[in-house]
Design an enzyme around this catalytic site. Structure first.
Site, PDB file in Angstrom:
ATOM      1  N   LYS A  52      11.518 -11.043 -14.196  1.00  0.00           N
ATOM      2  CA  LYS A  52      13.211 -12.501 -13.926  1.00  0.00           C
ATOM      3  C   LYS A  52      12.242 -13.674 -13.185  1.00  0.00           C
ATOM      4  CE  LYS A  52      15.661  -7.965 -11.703  1.00  0.00           C
ATOM      5  NZ  LYS A  52      15.626  -7.084 -10.883  1.00  0.00           N
ATOM      6  N   GLN A  96      13.702  -5.461  -5.611  1.00  0.00           N
ATOM      7  CA  GLN A  96      14.201  -4.684  -6.907  1.00  0.00           C
ATOM      8  C   GLN A  96      13.763  -3.257  -5.917  1.00  0.00           C
ATOM      9  OE1 GLN A  96      14.303  -5.855  -9.564  1.00  0.00           O
ATOM     10  NE2 GLN A  96      14.413  -4.022 -10.427  1.00  0.00           N
ATOM     11  N   ASP A 119      21.668 -11.290  -5.744  1.00  0.00           N
ATOM     12  CA  ASP A 119      22.503 -10.027  -6.845  1.00  0.00           C
ATOM     13  C   ASP A 119      23.677  -9.173  -6.293  1.00  0.00           C
ATOM     14  OD1 ASP A 119      20.498  -8.326  -7.909  1.00  0.00           O
ATOM     15  OD2 ASP A 119      18.998  -7.424  -6.235  1.00  0.00           O
TER      16      ASP A 119
END
Ligand code: NDP
Length: 281
Positions: A52, A96, A119
């Site tokens: 990422k 995460q 997200d």
């Protein structure tokens, strides 16, 4: 033989388009910054976080990372999120997953400001998606829509079957297909007659988490098959939920693993970061 839907090529196209957008925003004085938080040092998570950050660099998005020790408390994590929520230099916040067991993921996800929820996991983002309002969409299903559109696969009016009903893949996938005017069926572990239902699909999205479970006997001739699964087989090679060798003989189009859905997830995260910057201007 089915045509390959190349996620590597399509994700690069998207990242290159975003790179131009980001450069144009920079000229207007708008910098984009993503905060990435990892708790503990799960090997897979470290690889995902690294990818990422690399993608951010490629596109021209700044990233700041917080690598917190495994024993970080929920309160400490929440207070970092609160700080990032109120920091106007931060456009997106990504925690995460999975988090260590002593931290409640739902509590953490809910704490991220919906304006920075790149997200797309916050209940407000999920709600917006389900009532057709603009908001962040979970990256993997959003990437699948891009794969379909950019491979000239028509969605409107098509019979789409999604296997899997997780909050991050199956459910948002079904909502997105519905938004594109498909007729959508969602299957799961209690579904009866799975094979017959799958065989109706013009577009079959497979997100089960079971290596190579779907073979040609589940697939209609000429269907588009999207494989979300990622596994390592006995020879340490990557494979999906779809038995590629079998299904590619009957499908019209198919995503490979690796190189199909995987690269799209990160490209759509980058897209959400750009959206976050534009929305909050
Ligand atoms: P989950 O384990 O959360 O969900 C799996 C779903 O499959 C559940 O809804 C489950 O049903 C259903 N299921 C399980 N067994 C069967 C069966 N025998 N028949 C029908 N349905 C079944 O997985 P995720 O959605 O998180 O992920 C799915 C796969 O995609 C995994 O391999 C994961 O690694 C991969 N993945 C890949 C990403 C990428 O970027 N490429 C991103 C995210 C995930 P029930 O609800 O009834 O239990």
């Amino acid at each position: 033989m089915a045509d390959l839907i190349d996620g590597k090529v399509i994700s690069k196209q998207i990242k290159d388009e975003l790179k131009e957008k980001v450069a144009a925003l920079k000229k207007e004085g708008i910098e984009i910054c993503l905060a990435v938080i990892q708790v503990g040092n799960d090997t897979a998570s470290t690889v995902y976080v690294g990818n990422k950050k690399k993608a951010c660099e490629y596109v021209g998005i700044n990233s700041v990372s917080y690598e917190l020790p495994e024993e970080t408390t929920e309160e400490e994590l929440i207070s970092l999120i609160d700080r990032l929520n109120s920091d106007s230099a931060i456009n997106g916040i990504l925690v995460q997953l999975p988090l260590p067991k002593h931290i409640d993921e739902d509590t953490v996800i809910k704490r991220i400001s919906p304006d920075k929820d790149v997200d797309g996991f916050h209940p407000e983002s999920v709600g917006r998606l389900s009532i057709g309002q603009r908001g962040f969409v979970s990256c993997t299903p959003a990437g699948i829509i891009e794969l379909l559109k950019r491979s000239d696969i028509e969605i409107e009016g098509k019979e789409c079957v999604v296997i899997g009903r997780s909050n991050i893949v199956g459910k948002p996938m079904a909502m997105l297909l519905l938004r594109e005017n498909a007729t959508v069926t969602v299957c799961h572990s209690r579904t009866k007659n799975l094979k017959e239902i799958c065989k109706r699909a013009d577009i079959l999205v497979v997100a089960i988490g079971k290596p190579k479970m779907i073979d040609a006997s589940y697939v209609k001739e000429g269907a588009a098959v999207i494989d979300v699964g990622i596994h390592r087989n006995e020879n340490n090679k990557l494979c999906g939920d779809v038995d590629f060798d079998s299904v590619s003989k009957v499908a019209g189009k198919i995503t490979p693993v690796p190189g199909g859905v995987g690269p799209m997830t990160i490209a759509m995260l980058m897209n959400n970061c750009v959206e976050a910057a534009i929305m909050n201007e």
